[in-house]
Design an enzyme around this catalytic site. Structure first.
Site, PDB file in Angstrom:
ATOM      1  N   HIS A   1       0.695  -1.085   0.429  1.00  0.00           N
ATOM      2  CA  HIS A   1      -0.567  -0.172  -0.056  1.00  0.00           C
ATOM      3  C   HIS A   1       0.587   1.516  -0.242  1.00  0.00           C
ATOM      4  O   HIS A   1       0.256   2.384  -0.391  1.00  0.00           O
ATOM      5  CB  HIS A   1      -1.368  -0.002   1.822  1.00  0.00           C
TER       6      HIS A   1
ATOM      7  N   ASP B   1      -2.683 -10.323  -2.095  1.00  0.00           N
ATOM      8  CA  ASP B   1      -3.059 -10.302  -0.925  1.00  0.00           C
ATOM      9  C   ASP B   1      -4.098 -10.074  -1.285  1.00  0.00           C
ATOM     10  O   ASP B   1      -5.126  -9.539  -2.334  1.00  0.00           O
ATOM     11  CB  ASP B   1      -2.652  -8.788  -0.791  1.00  0.00           C
TER      12      ASP B   1
ATOM     13  N   HIS C   1      -5.872  -7.331   0.042  1.00  0.00           N
ATOM     14  CA  HIS C   1      -6.555  -6.091  -0.929  1.00  0.00           C
ATOM     15  C   HIS C   1      -5.610  -5.783  -1.731  1.00  0.00           C
ATOM     16  O   HIS C   1      -4.495  -6.056  -2.622  1.00  0.00           O
ATOM     17  CB  HIS C   1      -5.987  -5.124   0.662  1.00  0.00           C
TER      18      HIS C   1
ATOM     19  N   ASP D   1      -4.082 -13.132   3.572  1.00  0.00           N
ATOM     20  CA  ASP D   1      -5.846 -13.110   3.649  1.00  0.00           C
ATOM     21  C   ASP D   1      -6.934 -13.176   3.222  1.00  0.00           C
ATOM     22  O   ASP D   1      -7.971 -12.764   3.375  1.00  0.00           O
ATOM     23  CB  ASP D   1      -5.632 -11.660   4.507  1.00  0.00           C
TER      24      ASP D   1
HETATM   25  C1  OKP Z   1      -2.667  -4.489   4.717  1.00  0.00           C
HETATM   26  B1  OKP Z   1      -2.590  -5.541   3.852  1.00  0.00           B
HETATM   27  C2  OKP Z   1     -11.070  -2.050   6.672  1.00  0.00           C
HETATM   28  C3  OKP Z   1      -9.248  -1.229   7.044  1.00  0.00           C
HETATM   29  C4  OKP Z   1      -8.518  -2.380   7.309  1.00  0.00           C
HETATM   30  C5  OKP Z   1      -6.550  -1.800   6.363  1.00  0.00           C
HETATM   31  C6  OKP Z   1      -5.615  -2.978   6.241  1.00  0.00           C
HETATM   32  C7  OKP Z   1      -4.829  -3.229   5.387  1.00  0.00           C
HETATM   33  C8  OKP Z   1      -4.379  -4.588   4.444  1.00  0.00           C
HETATM   34  N1  OKP Z   1     -11.586  -3.368   6.950  1.00  0.00           N
HETATM   35  N2  OKP Z   1      -7.076  -1.373   7.750  1.00  0.00           N
HETATM   36  O1  OKP Z   1      -2.982  -5.300   2.086  1.00  0.00           O
HETATM   37  O2  OKP Z   1      -3.096  -7.016   4.418  1.00  0.00           O
HETATM   38 ZN    ZN Z   2      -3.883  -7.126   2.812  1.00  0.00          ZN
END
Ligand code: OKP
Ligand code: ZN
Length: 346
Positions: free
Chosen positions: A164, A200, A202, A289
Site C-alpha cells: 500500500h 494479497d 487487498h 488474508d
Molecule cells: C494491509 B494488507 C478496513 C480497514 C482495514 C487496512 C487494511 C490494510 C491491509 N477493513 N485497514 O493489504 O494486508
Molecule cells: Zn491485505
C-alpha cells in the site's frame, strides 16, 4: 531448501491501536505474525532465516521520494518533540475536492505532516517503526540479491508489509514498498522485464502507483472488489496503466466470498498476461488474508488451496522472490505461507 530472510529488528514496530471501519481496535499487523510464520517454517523443515544485508537508504530512493523517507525517519521523534506520547496517527487529510496539498516545511504541525504523507488512520508510527520498516525493506532487497546470484526461489519475510506504500505516501500498515524495491533491484541486476503478482486480499495501490507509467514492470493483482473493501479508491478492472505502462497493470477484482473455484480462473488469467508481458523474473506479493478465517477479509480460500496457488505460480518457470504482505489470522498464517512456498518448489 528454500532460503528465506528475516531480521528480529523487524519486530520493533508494534503499533498499539488502529481505527478500523469506525472502531478502535488492537493493531492487526503485529510482530507475532512473523513469529508464527517462523515457527511454521521450522515445523516444515525449513532452515533458519538468513539475516538481511544492509544496503543503506540509497536503494529506497528508487521507489520513494527523498522527503518522504526523511519524514518517516524522524516522524516519531517529531511527534514526541511536539509533546505527545503513544503512537503517531494523523486525523486530518487534504480532501481531493480542493484543499491544497502544499509541500511540507519543518514549521508545519506534525498533524499536517502525518496527514500529508499518510492516507489512512490505521497505520500508527511508534518508536520502532523506522527500524522495522527499514529492515523489512532490506529483507526484500536481500531476497532480490539472492535471485540475482542464481537462487531460483527465495522468501523475504517482510513485516511490516509494503504494497500500500507509494512513492510519497504510507498507509494500510505499509511504510516502504518492499515488493517494488525488490522488482527495481532485479531490473538493475539485468532483468529487462519483471512481474509483480499480488495475491494479497487487498489491492496493492502503492505498487500500482509506483509502476503505473512503466512498461518494464508488470503489476497484476487479484483482490477484493474496491466497492466493498480497502483501499476503496482503486483496484478497479479498468485501471490498466498509462503512457509506457499502458497495459502493464492488470486488476482482477473478485467479490467477497470468493473460494478457490472462483479464484483459480483469475489466477490463470493473470499468469497468461504475465507470460505475454515477457518478464524474466517474478516477485510475488504474498498476502494470505485470502484465507477463509482472516479477521478483516472476506475470501474463502482453504489451507490446501495455497499449495495449489504456489503450483500455479511455478508454471511461469521464472526465478521467484516471494515477499510477505498481509494475513491476520495470526496463529494460522504460517501454514498457508509454507504451503505456497512448497507449491512453488520444483
Ligand atoms: C494491509 B494488507 C478496513 C480497514 C482495514 C487496512 C487494511 C490494510 C491491509 N477493513 N485497514 O493489504 O494486508
Ligand atoms: Zn491485505
Amino acid at each position: 531448501m528454500i532460503p528465506w530472510i528475516f531480521s528480529p529488528l523487524q519486530r520493533s514496530h508494534a503499533g498499539g491501536e488502529e481505527l478500523n471501519r469506525g472502531s478502535i481496535v488492537p493493531c492487526h499487523e503485529c510482530p507475532e505474525r512473523a513469529d508464527f510464520i517462523t515457527a511454521a517454517l521450522r515445523d516444515q523443515g525449513f532452515a533458519e532465516p538468513l539475516a538481511p544485508r544492509d544496503h543503506g537508504e540509497q536503494p529506497l530512493l528508487a521507489c520513494h521520494d527523498a522527503d518522504f523517507v526523511a519524514f518517516l525517519k524522524t516522524a516519531y521523534a517529531d511527534w514526541r518533540a511536539s509533546g505527545r506520547e503513544g503512537s503517531a496517527l494523523p486525523f486530518t487529510f487534504p480532501a481531493s475536492g480542493g484543499m491544497a496539498r502544499r509541500p511540507m516545511t519543518p514549521q508545519n504541525s506534525i498533524f499536517a505532516r502525518l496527514g500529508h504523507y499518510c492516507f489512512d488512520v490505521g497505520t500508527p508510527i511508534v518508536g520502532g517503526t523506522w527500524e522495522a520498516a527499514y529492515w523489512s525493506a532490506q529483507t526484500a532487497l536481500t531476497g532480490a540479491d539472492l535471485l540475482a546470484e542464481g537462487v531460483p526461489l527465495a522468501f523475504a519475510l517482510c513485516r511490516p508489509p509494503g504494497h500500500h506504500a507509494g512513492r510519497g505516501y504510507y498507509g494500510g500498515y505499509c511504510f516502504f514498498n518492499n515488493a517494488a524495491l525488490a522488482a527495481e533491484s532485479l531490473r538493475q541486476a539485468g532483468h529487462a522485464k519483471v512481474a509483480i503478482l499480488d495475491v494479497d486480499y487487498h489491492h496493492g495501490n502503492g505498487t500500482q502507483d509506483i509502476f503505473w507509467q512503466r512498461g518494464d514492470v508488470f503489476y497484476g493483482s487479484i483482490h477484493a472488489e474496491p466497492l466493498t473493501d480497502f483501499p476503496y479508491f482503486c483496484g478497479y478492472a479498468d485501471e490498466t496503466g498509462a503512457g509506457d505502462g499502458a497495459g502493464a497493470t492488470l486488476n482482477l477484482p473478485l467479490p467477497r466470498g470468493t473460494d478457490w473455484q472462483g479464484y483459480q480462473p483469475a489466477l490463470e488469467q493473470m499468469l497468461a498476461a504475465t507470460k505475454a508481458h515477457g518478464a524474466t523474473a517474478l516477485v510475488v506479493s504474498l498476502g494470505v488474508d485470502t484465507w477463509y478465517g482472516d479477521p478483516i477479509s472476506g475470501f474463502a480460500l482453504q489451507t490446501e488451496d495455497f499449495a495449489a496457488m504456489g503450483q500455479h505460480l511455478a508454471l511461469l518457470g521464472l526465478p521467484t522472490l516471494v515477499v510477505m504482505e498481509g494475513g491476520y489470522a495470526v496463529a494460522d498464517v504460517g501454514k498457508n505461507v509454507a504451503n505456497v512456498l512448497r507449491g512453488l518448489e520444483p
